[in-house]
Design a protein around this motif. Structure first.
Motif, PDB file in Angstrom:
ATOM      1  N   HIS A 111       0.820  -1.218   0.000  1.00  0.00           N
ATOM      2  CA  HIS A 111       0.000   0.000   0.000  1.00  0.00           C
ATOM      3  C   HIS A 111       0.852   1.264   0.000  1.00  0.00           C
ATOM      4  CE1 HIS A 111      -3.530  -2.460   0.504  1.00  0.00           C
ATOM      5  NE2 HIS A 111      -2.857  -3.131   1.411  1.00  0.00           N
ATOM      6  N   ARG A 112       1.832   1.294  -0.857  1.00  0.00           N
ATOM      7  CA  ARG A 112       2.714   2.465  -0.948  1.00  0.00           C
ATOM      8  C   ARG A 112       2.004   3.695  -1.493  1.00  0.00           C
ATOM      9  NH1 ARG A 112       8.527   0.467  -1.276  1.00  0.00           N
ATOM     10  NH2 ARG A 112       8.289  -1.761  -0.959  1.00  0.00           N
ATOM     11  N   THR A 113       0.880   3.498  -2.163  1.00  0.00           N
ATOM     12  CA  THR A 113       0.177   4.631  -2.768  1.00  0.00           C
ATOM     13  C   THR A 113      -0.854   5.266  -1.839  1.00  0.00           C
ATOM     14  OG1 THR A 113      -1.466   3.155  -3.763  1.00  0.00           O
ATOM     15  CG2 THR A 113       0.474   3.684  -5.095  1.00  0.00           C
ATOM     16  N   VAL A 114      -1.056   4.684  -0.678  1.00  0.00           N
ATOM     17  CA  VAL A 114      -2.012   5.254   0.282  1.00  0.00           C
ATOM     18  C   VAL A 114      -1.386   6.510   0.894  1.00  0.00           C
ATOM     19  CG1 VAL A 114      -3.295   4.844   2.415  1.00  0.00           C
ATOM     20  CG2 VAL A 114      -2.973   2.978   0.786  1.00  0.00           C
ATOM     21  N   ALA A 115      -2.174   7.562   0.949  1.00  0.00           N
ATOM     22  CA  ALA A 115      -1.685   8.834   1.501  1.00  0.00           C
ATOM     23  C   ALA A 115      -1.276   8.659   2.958  1.00  0.00           C
ATOM     24  CB  ALA A 115      -2.768   9.896   1.387  1.00  0.00           C
ATOM     25  N   PRO A 116      -0.164   9.277   3.356  1.00  0.00           N
ATOM     26  CA  PRO A 116       0.286   9.166   4.748  1.00  0.00           C
ATOM     27  C   PRO A 116      -0.779   9.564   5.765  1.00  0.00           C
ATOM     28  CG  PRO A 116       2.019  10.102   3.415  1.00  0.00           C
ATOM     29  CD  PRO A 116       0.788  10.015   2.538  1.00  0.00           C
ATOM     30  N   VAL A 117      -1.566  10.586   5.446  1.00  0.00           N
ATOM     31  CA  VAL A 117      -2.608  11.014   6.379  1.00  0.00           C
ATOM     32  C   VAL A 117      -3.660   9.914   6.548  1.00  0.00           C
ATOM     33  CG1 VAL A 117      -4.058  12.226   4.688  1.00  0.00           C
ATOM     34  CG2 VAL A 117      -4.051  12.957   7.078  1.00  0.00           C
ATOM     35  N   GLU A 118      -3.942   9.179   5.486  1.00  0.00           N
ATOM     36  CA  GLU A 118      -4.912   8.083   5.559  1.00  0.00           C
ATOM     37  C   GLU A 118      -4.357   6.930   6.394  1.00  0.00           C
ATOM     38  OE1 GLU A 118      -8.787   6.742   4.388  1.00  0.00           O
ATOM     39  OE2 GLU A 118      -7.811   8.673   4.495  1.00  0.00           O
TER      40      GLU A 118
END
Length: 80
Positions: free
Chosen positions: A51-58
């Motif tokens: 899940h490298r594409t998930v936004a850090p805030v998420e």
């Protein structure tokens, strides 16, 4: 957290509770479903790899929700 709670309720029950919490919170934050739970502990390697594409805030919100859910669960168990 794992060692403290597992000493009180046992590793198998703790793994089961973690798995249930991940499933529940994973409905809103699907990347959490990549977390692997066993009687030895918790591994987040799947989250890092898949899940490298998930936004850090998420990611932050997901883990925060999971920790809050587990804290409430453990507090309820401690009261009983």
């Amino acid at each position: 957290m794992w060692e403290l709670v597992s000493a009180l309720i046992g590793e198998a029950i703790l793994a089961y509770l973690f798995t249930l919490a991940i499933r529940k919170i994973g409905e809103k934050y699907p990347f959490l479903n990549s977390i692997k739970v066993s009687e030895d502990g918790v591994s987040i390697e799947g989250v890092k790899q898949d899940h490298r594409t998930v936004a850090p805030v998420e990611i932050h919100r997901g883990f925060q929700s999971l920790i809050n859910h587990l804290s409430q669960l453990f507090s309820a168990l401690a009261e009983g």
